[in-house]
Design an enzyme around this catalytic site. Sequence first.
Site, PDB file in Angstrom:
ATOM      1  CG  ASP A  88      24.392  33.388  72.087  1.00  0.00           C
ATOM      2  OD1 ASP A  88      23.418  32.736  71.675  1.00  0.00           O
ATOM      3  OD2 ASP A  88      24.408  34.632  72.082  1.00  0.00           O
ATOM      4  CD  GLU A 111      33.128  29.621  75.744  1.00  0.00           C
ATOM      5  OE1 GLU A 111      32.979  30.377  76.714  1.00  0.00           O
ATOM      6  OE2 GLU A 111      33.105  30.014  74.574  1.00  0.00           O
ATOM      7  CG  ASP A 112      31.774  32.516  79.842  1.00  0.00           C
ATOM      8  OD1 ASP A 112      32.475  32.051  78.924  1.00  0.00           O
ATOM      9  OD2 ASP A 112      31.313  33.663  79.813  1.00  0.00           O
ATOM     10  NE  ARG A 131      34.533  40.815  82.207  1.00  0.00           N
ATOM     11  CZ  ARG A 131      34.219  40.258  81.025  1.00  0.00           C
ATOM     12  NH1 ARG A 131      33.730  39.048  80.990  1.00  0.00           N
ATOM     13  NH2 ARG A 131      34.406  40.909  79.894  1.00  0.00           N
ATOM     14  CG  PHE A 152      22.720  40.016  77.980  1.00  0.00           C
ATOM     15  CD1 PHE A 152      23.328  39.771  76.755  1.00  0.00           C
ATOM     16  CD2 PHE A 152      23.481  40.538  79.019  1.00  0.00           C
ATOM     17  CE1 PHE A 152      24.671  40.062  76.562  1.00  0.00           C
ATOM     18  CE2 PHE A 152      24.822  40.822  78.834  1.00  0.00           C
ATOM     19  CZ  PHE A 152      25.411  40.580  77.604  1.00  0.00           C
TER      20      PHE A 152
END
Length: 173
Positions: A100, A96-97, A162, A149
């Site tokens: 959250d 997973e990047d 990205r 964010f």
Amino acid sequence: MPTPTPLISAEQIRTRVGELAAALAQRIPDGEPLHLVGVLKGGFMFLADLVRALPRPATVDFARLASYGSGTTSSGAVQLVTAPHPVRGRHVVIVEDIVDTGLTLERLRQHLLADQPQSLTTVALLSKPGRASEVPIELVGFTLEDDRFVVGYGLDLDQQHRQLPYIGVLDPS
Ligand code: PRP
């Protein structure tokens, strides 16, 4: 389009990915291959670097999930849009990047566990603070100090940023 301010440099990421790859390999018995399942889209760059840093044979697959709800509210429902291939008997690693709420990870974990893998490990490059859910994450690259964010290194804002080799923050406008 504003340029994000670097928060975690490409060099810091490279060093940490190497450490994560070494730690990951140590968790799996010698001679047994790993099976990486990347979470699209955000996890594509992390997986590409992680698999090249692994000192072990590995196979690669991807899953795509989508969460419902808008803005800051989540319905808690996560749909498996593109399921990974069967993993029965394999040493599976979710890549997973960022975690959250943890809902995406929890949904994918339940899907994979139902298929009875030999083992299931999660490696997340980033983890946000203050998560309510108890989803297990065995290896974390960086824990973010606040709820800002972040973009870059696979992560987007409206599909932008990205491609950046670093992780950055967008200044409030
Ligand atoms: C992001 C991120 C994680 C997920 C984490 O994906 O890449 O997969 O959200 O959120 P959670 O822990 O609150 O469930 P996103 O849905 O934005 O899709 P993308 O990777 O295609 O951008």
